[in-house]
Design an enzyme around this catalytic site. Structure first.
Site, mmCIF file in Angstrom:
data_model
loop_
_atom_site.group_PDB
_atom_site.id
_atom_site.type_symbol
_atom_site.label_atom_id
_atom_site.label_comp_id
_atom_site.label_asym_id
_atom_site.label_seq_id
_atom_site.Cartn_x
_atom_site.Cartn_y
_atom_site.Cartn_z
ATOM 1 N N GLU A 105 0.182 3.668 -4.680
ATOM 2 C CA GLU A 105 0.242 5.146 -4.667
ATOM 3 C C GLU A 105 1.684 5.626 -4.818
ATOM 4 O O GLU A 105 2.065 6.632 -4.215
ATOM 5 C CB GLU A 105 -0.356 5.713 -3.370
ATOM 6 C CG GLU A 105 -1.860 5.621 -3.253
ATOM 7 C CD GLU A 105 -2.591 6.642 -4.105
ATOM 8 O OE1 GLU A 105 -1.939 7.570 -4.628
ATOM 9 O OE2 GLU A 105 -3.811 6.476 -4.271
HETATM 10 C C1 FAD Z 1 -3.258 -4.466 -3.355
HETATM 11 C C2 FAD Z 1 -3.001 -3.492 -4.451
HETATM 12 C C3 FAD Z 1 -3.925 -2.504 -4.724
HETATM 13 C C4 FAD Z 1 -3.715 -1.619 -5.783
HETATM 14 N N1 FAD Z 1 -4.688 -0.695 -6.109
HETATM 15 C C5 FAD Z 1 -4.585 -0.015 -7.271
HETATM 16 C C6 FAD Z 1 -5.672 0.775 -7.767
HETATM 17 O O1 FAD Z 1 -6.718 0.893 -7.123
HETATM 18 N N2 FAD Z 1 -5.537 1.383 -8.966
HETATM 19 C C7 FAD Z 1 -4.405 1.261 -9.721
HETATM 20 O O2 FAD Z 1 -4.353 1.821 -10.801
HETATM 21 N N3 FAD Z 1 -3.337 0.551 -9.263
HETATM 22 C C8 FAD Z 1 -3.407 -0.099 -8.075
HETATM 23 N N4 FAD Z 1 -2.356 -0.862 -7.629
HETATM 24 C C9 FAD Z 1 -1.125 -0.895 -8.408
HETATM 25 C C10 FAD Z 1 0.030 -0.168 -7.724
HETATM 26 O O3 FAD Z 1 -0.217 1.209 -7.685
HETATM 27 C C11 FAD Z 1 1.313 -0.552 -8.474
HETATM 28 O O4 FAD Z 1 1.577 -1.905 -8.197
HETATM 29 C C12 FAD Z 1 2.474 0.337 -8.073
HETATM 30 O O5 FAD Z 1 2.280 1.623 -8.594
HETATM 31 C C13 FAD Z 1 3.828 -0.187 -8.576
HETATM 32 O O6 FAD Z 1 3.763 -0.519 -9.934
HETATM 33 P P1 FAD Z 1 4.295 -1.937 -10.431
HETATM 34 O O7 FAD Z 1 3.681 -2.968 -9.565
HETATM 35 O O8 FAD Z 1 4.069 -2.024 -11.882
HETATM 36 O O9 FAD Z 1 5.839 -1.915 -10.122
HETATM 37 P P2 FAD Z 1 7.024 -1.387 -11.117
HETATM 38 O O10 FAD Z 1 6.622 -0.078 -11.670
HETATM 39 O O11 FAD Z 1 7.343 -2.475 -12.066
HETATM 40 O O12 FAD Z 1 8.204 -1.197 -10.083
HETATM 41 C C14 FAD Z 1 8.999 -2.292 -9.588
HETATM 42 C C15 FAD Z 1 10.117 -1.745 -8.709
HETATM 43 O O13 FAD Z 1 10.992 -0.915 -9.485
HETATM 44 C C16 FAD Z 1 11.113 0.373 -8.935
HETATM 45 N N5 FAD Z 1 11.172 1.343 -10.020
HETATM 46 C C17 FAD Z 1 10.360 1.449 -11.089
HETATM 47 N N6 FAD Z 1 10.738 2.448 -11.879
HETATM 48 C C18 FAD Z 1 11.818 3.011 -11.300
HETATM 49 C C19 FAD Z 1 12.670 4.100 -11.644
HETATM 50 N N7 FAD Z 1 12.482 4.835 -12.732
HETATM 51 N N8 FAD Z 1 13.681 4.395 -10.806
HETATM 52 C C20 FAD Z 1 13.894 3.699 -9.685
HETATM 53 N N9 FAD Z 1 13.122 2.652 -9.328
HETATM 54 C C21 FAD Z 1 12.102 2.313 -10.122
HETATM 55 C C22 FAD Z 1 9.872 0.561 -8.061
HETATM 56 O O14 FAD Z 1 10.115 1.463 -6.987
HETATM 57 C C23 FAD Z 1 9.643 -0.859 -7.555
HETATM 58 O O15 FAD Z 1 10.437 -1.107 -6.426
HETATM 59 C C24 FAD Z 1 -2.527 -1.715 -6.544
HETATM 60 C C25 FAD Z 1 -1.574 -2.700 -6.243
HETATM 61 C C26 FAD Z 1 -1.818 -3.600 -5.236
HETATM 62 C C27 FAD Z 1 -0.794 -4.688 -4.992
#
Ligand code: FAD
Length: 606
Positions: free
Chosen positions: A444
């Site tokens: 989220e």
């Molecule tokens: C158990 C679990 C349940 C989930 N449930 C759902 C679901 O039901 N539906 C769904 O769609 N998704 C779901 N997710 C996905 C989750 O919402 C994402 O993992 C989350 O939004 C982060 O995206 P990412 O993992 O791609 O990280 P990334 O976007 O790759 O981010 C990696 C890091 O970089 C930082 N970062 C990224 N961009 C920037 C920026 N521009 N400036 C500064 N910092 C930045 C982030 O804060 C983070 O620390 C789930 C994930 C898990 C692990």
């Protein structure tokens, strides 16, 4: 393993005395049936369900986890039966509109329910929680036909829902979504692509699953402006309200993860799956993010819940476990040693947990009132009013979500620490709380993204500091009223100073950001945490003001209850609130120390 006990006394104190929900509900159309007696009965019954049905499945669900067999996900033993009881109790429709089979109670009632369910068993609460997201989206953006088809079974809990945003290459940056949607000429689309990390993507609790999916139409503009939103059911809805043939969406694998193991986190394959557009073409992200503020309060609950649960269990342990003697002299001379609770350092940990749980709950209940107004205005079609409340909520939600989930992790870790080595052993459940809680700062919107949303968008870009001015004006007025009572004066004085400082910090960050574009990203986390500590201080002063009044004039609770509220507030102001100053200093530091090391010099490996 201990069980969860619903903190009904604290909830009632906040509802009746601190935030005057009875009067608030009288002013809402949906509040007509939310009389104090009914609210009380619902909370008590929900507490019973959480204590007797959900809590006992907490540890067994973690041990067993979900299994994928022949494309079907099997939830842990007891989950199906518990879900049936949840459906029979009508809990899914508590705050849903009556026209679709709900009970039409205010949105805040749903949040109070969610807090208890999530604290007793977060994994279980994910299944109905995701369905609520799907229900809200269809309610706001679906056609009449879509609402008729999907909302009734979702409200009844017969069908479940998901939110399918994330793909392997993107979670935060949804502009990179690749899933394709090809129009079929009959109003339907064929969706093809892979979504990962989809909570409740596949399971055996409901007869159908309604996926809300982000995808791109052919020739859609690049980035976020080319994403549309679709409904993709697992089984096609049948004319009689039941389910028809299987659609081309399936679970490819289950993620093996750190916590919330009873919640199915699925890789979902869309292989030419039939879907239907919701809302206008290419406006999928806007549609998805309507009501996001309410959803984020839901995730903020995952900061308060673990603090509460971990505190309850750590407190019991600290009263039973004996170790050495208190420094101020024997407290239990007839025992071999004094219990842990007599050591100041153990009290530091316990009171930090308590202050986070109760202070965080107050923050949620404060915001839930605003959410009620926002939902009511939306339902009545009063767009102007809905936007006004959405803006207020929009300022509060990144603080709630980011700050409370960070503190929830701290509280869960402290709970483990109170247990010593036994906290690390699975039997007691403390390490499970810490593992389960960790996800809350990630999904989220990560804490970093919440912080950017708060400082970059809500404070600087959209309002040029106006959001902080408006909120602190209210807080300062409240503090001023309590300067004369000697029990409240120290807190009121401190809070007044902080409201002024918050504005100064905002202006200084704004000015610095004009010269150095990295400032916003560099300062955002500290700004968020600072905002959280000050907001929680406001909540502790509000609780203290009521406690003082009740101590003087009497109330429904015992004198010790009110005195403990006041003492916990004092602890918060003296021992946790000073952290705000570290964040203030850090946020104003130049970006140089963050940015000066070249990426290739970051590691000293070969
Ligand atoms: C158990 C679990 C349940 C989930 N449930 C759902 C679901 O039901 N539906 C769904 O769609 N998704 C779901 N997710 C996905 C989750 O919402 C994402 O993992 C989350 O939004 C982060 O995206 P990412 O993992 O791609 O990280 P990334 O976007 O790759 O981010 C990696 C890091 O970089 C930082 N970062 C990224 N961009 C920037 C920026 N521009 N400036 C500064 N910092 C930045 C982030 O804060 C983070 O620390 C789930 C994930 C898990 C692990």
């Amino acid at each position: 393993m201990p069980v969860y006990k619903a903190p009904l006394r604290d909830m009632k104190f906040l509802l009746s005395d601190v935030f005057d929900y009875p009067t608030h509900y009288q002013g809402l159309a949906s509040g007509e049936n939310a009389t104090p007696d009914i609210v009380d009965a619902i909370l008590t019954e929900c507490g019973r369900f959480c204590e007797e049905v959900l809590s006992p499945l907490y540890q067994s669900g973690d041990e067993e986890g979900c299994k994928l067999e022949n494309g079907e996900v099997i939830t842990p033993k007891g989950y199906k039966e518990a879900y049936q009881q949840y459906v029979m109790g009508g809990w899914q429709g508590l705050s849903a509109p009556e026209e679709f089979g709900g009970q039409g109670l205010p949105a805040s009632m749903g949040l109070f329910k969610q807090e208890m369910m999530g604290t007793a068993n977060w994994s279980f609460s994910m299944y109905p929680g995701l369905s609520l997201g799907a229900m809200n989206t269809i309610f706001l953006h679906g056609t009449d036909e879509q609402k008729q088809t999907y909302l009734v079974p979702l409200t009844e809990g017969r069908w479940g829902g998901t939110m399918c945003l994330t793909e392997p290459q993107c979670g935060t940056d949804l502009g990179q979504v690749k899933t394709r949607a090809e129009p079929q000429g009959d109003g339907s689309y064929k969706l093809t692509g892979t979504k990962i990390f989809i909570s409740s993507g596949e399971h055996d609790l409901t007869e159908n699953i309604v996926h809300i999916v982000l995808a791109r139409l052919p020739d859609a503009p690049k980035g976020t402006k080319g994403i549309s939103l679709f409904i993709v059911p697992k089984f096609m809805p049948a004319a009689d309200g039941g389910v028809g043939e299987r659609n081309g969406v399936s679970c490819g694998s289950l993620e093996k993860k750190m916590g919330i193991k009873a919640s199915a986190t699925c890789l979902m394959n869309f292989d030419g799956a039939t879907g239907y557009l919701i809302g206008p073409e290419n406006q999928g992200l806007e549609c998805m993010f309507t009501f996001m503020n309410t959803a984020r309060i839901g995730t903020a609950i995952q900061g308060v819940g673990p603090a509460e649960l971990s505190y309850q269990w750590a407190l019991d342990y600290a009263k039973e476990r004996r170790s050495m003697r208190a420094l101020s002299g024997k407290k239990e001379p007839d025992q071999v040693a004094d219990s842990l609770i007599h050591h100041a350092d153990v009290r530091r940990m316990l009171l930090t947990q308590k202050a986070i749980a109760e202070g965080g709950r107050a923050m949620l209940y404060y915001a839930a009132r605003v959410a009620d107004h926002m939902v009511e205005a939306h339902t009545a079609g009063d767009t102007e009013k809905a936007e006004k409340y959405d803006d207020k909520l929009g300022f509060l939600t990144p603080i709630l979500k980011g700050f409370l989930t960070e503190l929830g992790c701290e509280a869960a870790n402290l709970g483990m620490q109170v247990f010593g080595g036994h906290g690390y052993i699975r039997e007691h459940g403390m390490e499970q709380i810490a593992r389960d809680t960790r996800i809350a700062t990630l999904y989220e919107g990560t804490t970093g993204i919440q912080a950017l949303d708060l400082l970059g968008r809500k404070v600087l870009l959209m309002t040029q500091g106006g959001a902080v001015r408006e909120f602190t004006f209210k807080v300062a007025n409240f503090a001023r009223k309590h300067l004369t009572d000697k029990r409240l004066r120290p807190m009121a004085v401190e809070l007044l100073k902080l409201t002024a400082q918050w504005n100064v910090l905002t202006v200084r960050v704004m000015l610095a950001a004009r010269k150095d574009r990295d400032v916003v990203s560099a300062a955002a986390y500290d700004f968020l945490m600072y905002s959280g500590y000050v907001s929680m201080a406001y909540m502790w002063l509000r609780q203290s003001a009521v406690a003082v009044d009740k101590l003087d004039n009497g109330g429904d609770e015992s004198e010790s209850f009110y005195q403990t509220k006041l003492n916990t507030a004092e602890f918060y102001y003296e021992r946790l609130l000073p952290r705000a100053q570290t964040h203030a200093t850090s946020m104003l530091s130049p970006t140089r120390s963050l940015m000066q090391i070249e990426a290739e010099n970051m590691a000293f490996t070969g």
